[in-house]
Design an enzyme around this catalytic site. Structure first.
Site, PDB file in Angstrom:
ATOM      1  N   ALA A 152       0.474  -0.651  -0.511  1.00  0.00           N
ATOM      2  CA  ALA A 152       0.298   0.001   0.427  1.00  0.00           C
ATOM      3  C   ALA A 152       1.206   1.203   0.543  1.00  0.00           C
ATOM      4  CB  ALA A 152      -1.188   0.079   0.943  1.00  0.00           C
ATOM      5  N   ALA A 153       0.045   2.307  -1.427  1.00  0.00           N
ATOM      6  CA  ALA A 153       1.346   3.961  -0.290  1.00  0.00           C
ATOM      7  C   ALA A 153       0.196   4.804  -0.654  1.00  0.00           C
ATOM      8  CB  ALA A 153       2.131   3.490  -2.143  1.00  0.00           C
ATOM      9  N   SER A 195       0.089   8.909   0.729  1.00  0.00           N
ATOM     10  CA  SER A 195       0.245  10.460   1.269  1.00  0.00           C
ATOM     11  C   SER A 195       2.319  10.737   2.245  1.00  0.00           C
ATOM     12  CB  SER A 195      -0.380  11.728   1.156  1.00  0.00           C
ATOM     13  OG  SER A 195      -0.689  11.708   2.850  1.00  0.00           O
ATOM     14  N   LEU A 196       2.110  10.111   2.720  1.00  0.00           N
ATOM     15  CA  LEU A 196       2.955  10.078   4.018  1.00  0.00           C
ATOM     16  C   LEU A 196       4.235   8.894   3.798  1.00  0.00           C
ATOM     17  CD1 LEU A 196       0.944  11.569   7.071  1.00  0.00           C
ATOM     18  CD2 LEU A 196       2.174  12.441   5.137  1.00  0.00           C
ATOM     19  N   GLY A 197       3.544   7.884   3.553  1.00  0.00           N
ATOM     20  CA  GLY A 197       4.425   6.817   3.770  1.00  0.00           C
ATOM     21  C   GLY A 197       3.834   5.391   2.816  1.00  0.00           C
ATOM     22  N   GLN A 198       4.231   4.683   2.334  1.00  0.00           N
ATOM     23  CA  GLN A 198       4.140   2.907   2.758  1.00  0.00           C
ATOM     24  C   GLN A 198       4.513   1.830   3.026  1.00  0.00           C
ATOM     25  OE1 GLN A 198       6.484   3.682  -1.059  1.00  0.00           O
ATOM     26  NE2 GLN A 198       7.384   2.557  -0.792  1.00  0.00           N
ATOM     27  N   VAL A 199       3.283   0.570   2.252  1.00  0.00           N
ATOM     28  CA  VAL A 199       3.689  -0.231   3.613  1.00  0.00           C
ATOM     29  C   VAL A 199       4.407  -1.628   3.379  1.00  0.00           C
ATOM     30  CG1 VAL A 199       2.475  -1.333   5.003  1.00  0.00           C
ATOM     31  CG2 VAL A 199       1.806   0.455   4.870  1.00  0.00           C
ATOM     32  N   ASP A 232      -9.514   9.318  12.050  1.00  0.00           N
ATOM     33  CA  ASP A 232      -9.779   8.734  10.604  1.00  0.00           C
ATOM     34  C   ASP A 232     -10.273   7.255   9.739  1.00  0.00           C
ATOM     35  OD1 ASP A 232      -9.043   9.611   8.223  1.00  0.00           O
ATOM     36  OD2 ASP A 232      -6.771   8.464   8.227  1.00  0.00           O
TER      37      ASP A 232
END
Length: 563
Positions: free
Chosen positions: A138-139, A141-145, A294
């Site tokens: 997953a990607a 706006s603040l980072g990716q996993v 959120d």
């Protein structure tokens, strides 16, 4: 990898940010030109649209705004998401489009992500993880996993923050502060607060969200609140493999709640998942005061054993005790159609300024809620209410206090997720039984006082309201009448309950008649739950609190098999 001077900032520091960009005007100018260029066409389009009422044209303009915010990157994506919670600032047509704003962006290269992991954890990727996925799963706006496995065998999710994120965010915040100082006094918006304060509050929250250590602490605090709730799952944090820009947490094997087909194929009870989601959201707001701000579909999963799993704890917020109590009041006032007190609750919560003449506003609120509520609690829909209120915001002096913007987003999002699972879902079918149960069973003096306010109107006991409360509370599977009866008896026998004893005696003989019909109706409601042995235990429990010596005497003459 050389570190940017602003990368050392651990919190939103206005002075440091201003000082840095004061000596780099070319950076500020270049970014400002790009932002102005992006918005120029949009603003000219709005000007050309004046006088036109074509809804398709307005919708196209809203879509254009969403694309502009996405193109400008992480800061503006977050701005758009924040504005989607502000019906006092943004017209309904744009609100609907901003709620669709996603923070999904293309991933950044793996070699950069792995270099960040090694720099942050001071070990090679192979030393930290036995295996790690070749590409991010997953990607945003603040980072990716990434999905990985530790050398001890546990499956984990590895969050890696985007490189050079802080310079981009700080430059945008610097420009926003500059624009707010110049444009704020001239904007015809119902801001309710100084525009600079709003920018600074946004900056503070954004810095909290990009600190992964803060996110880890939030997750553990959230888990501690739900420790006794087997229906809610929170991933564990692996602190030894985490830092401010890398977070390693337990991998959740689950299904996104929006994937209804997979949820059904897994044999999971959709109605139970909806109940868990809404009741856990209510507990966050009205019990803990610490809530997930959120809860979009990407952050909520159904586990294969039927639990609700929360992930991503970067955006959390706190609700004060006073606000929790007033929110409970507001739910009760809404259901009881007590619009005078409901409007006063809006003043206490800050949606209307202190001293506002509420008399002309009461009929407006009644016209909104009266139509939405319909004939029963089951007709109530939060999204419909917020849409109607967004129209009132421009006619009356409503404002959305900063502390409630995230709450509105949280509740509306949770209702949206629930509706995606069950189109017939109505939030108050879960919310009001929860509130009724808390009013009837909570030991806190504040909620006890609120129960009395519900049960008495103009000094007269409201039999129908008590009957409604018991009926609605019984919808909640977690409601047990006997502890509630014990608490009620305990309060009645206490010195504090002298006022209520007198009021109940008067209520039984009001209008020169015995109110036996009302008492019979309430007895018919509760008699199925009252067993002699449990009733005796409840009575002893109440006596033990009020008159310990009397309880000892009663116990001495009670057959042992009954105890």
């Amino acid at each position: 990898m050389s570190q940017h001077p602003l990368a050392r900032l651990k919190r939103y520091d206005i002075e440091s940010i201003t000082r840095y960009y004061r000596f780099r005007p070319w950076l500020v100018f270049a970014r400002a030109v790009l932002i102005v260029w992006k918005f120029a066409g949009f603003l000219l389009g709005l000007r050309a649209d004046r006088g036109h009422t074509n809804p398709i044209r307005r919708r196209q303009r809203a879509v254009q705004l969403r694309h502009i915010l996405t193109d400008l990157g992480p800061t503006y994506i977050k701005v758009g998401q924040a504005l989607s919670t502000r019906p006092d600032l943004v017209h309904k047509d744009f609100l609907e489009e901003l709620t669709r704003l996603q923070d999904q962006l293309p991933p950044f290269p793996n070699d950069i992500a792995f270099a960040i992991i090694e720099q942050e954890l001071e070990r090679s990727v192979s030393e930290v993880y036995q295996t790690i996925s070749a590409d991010p799963v997953a990607a945003a706006s603040l980072g990716q996993v990434y999905k990985a496995t530790l050398h001890t065998g546990e499956e984990v999710a590895v969050k890696v923050q985007r490189p050079n994120l802080l310079p981009t965010l700080t430059l945008d915040l610097h420009l926003m502060r500059w624009a707010a100082s110049w444009l704020g006094p001239h904007l015809p918006l119902n801001l309710g607060h100084d525009l600079l304060l709003i920018v600074d509050e946004f900056g503070t929250k954004l810095f909290e969200e990009i600190d992964y250590l803060n996110e880890g602490r939030n997750a553990e605090r959230f888990a501690a609140y739900f420790k006794g709730d087997v229906s809610v799952k929170v991933p564990s944090i692996y602190w030894r493999h985490s830092s401010r820009h890398v977070l390693t947490l337990e991998w959740i094997n689950g299904i996104k709640l929006t994937d209804v087909e997979r949820v059904q194929a897994a044999g999971l009870d959709i109605s139970e998942l909806v109940r868990i989601g809404v009741s856990s959201g209510l507990r966050q707001l009205l019990e803990f005061g610490f809530f997930h701000a959120d809860p979009h579909p990407g952050n909520l999963f159904a586990t294969l054993d039927g639990k609700m799993a929360y992930i991503d704890f970067g955006m959390m917020d706190q609700l004060e005790q006073h606000d929790k109590e007033i929110l409970i009041d507001a739910v009760v006032y809404a259901v009881n159609k007590d619009y005078d007190h409901l409007t006063q609750a809006f003043v206490e919560l800050g949606f209307l300024a202190a001293g506002t003449d509420i008399q002309p506003i009461v009929p407006a609120i009644e016209s909104v809620l009266g139509n939405v509520m319909g004939e029963s609690v089951a007709d109530f829909n939060i999204k419909t209410v917020t849409d109607k209120f967004s129209e009132l915001m421009f006619e009356y002096p409503f404002r959305v206090p900063g502390r409630f913007a995230l709450i509105i987003r949280s509740v509306v999002t949770q209702e949206g997720v629930a509706l995606s699972l069950d189109p017939n879902f109505r939030i108050l079918e879960v919310a009001y039984p929860y509130v009724a149960r808390r009013l009837l069973s909570d030991e806190s003096p504040e909620l006890r006082r609120r129960l009395l306010e519900v049960l008495f109107k103009d000094g007269r006991f409201q039999w129908q309201r008590l009957e409604n409360l018991i009926q609605i509370a019984q919808i909640d599977a977690g409601f047990d009448l006997m502890p509630t009866a014990q608490l009620g008896l305990q309060y009645l026998l206490s010195e504090e309950g002298q006022f209520l004893r007198r009021k109940l005696l008067l209520a039984l003989t009001e209008d020169d008649r015995l109110h036996t019909d009302e008492v019979r109706r309430i007895w018919n409601l509760v008699k199925g739950e009252i067993k002699p042995d449990r009733l005796w235990g409840a009575a002893l429990g109440a006596l033990a609190t009020v008159w310990p010596s009397a309880t000892a005497l009663v116990t001495a003459f009670t057959p042992s098999e009954q105890l």
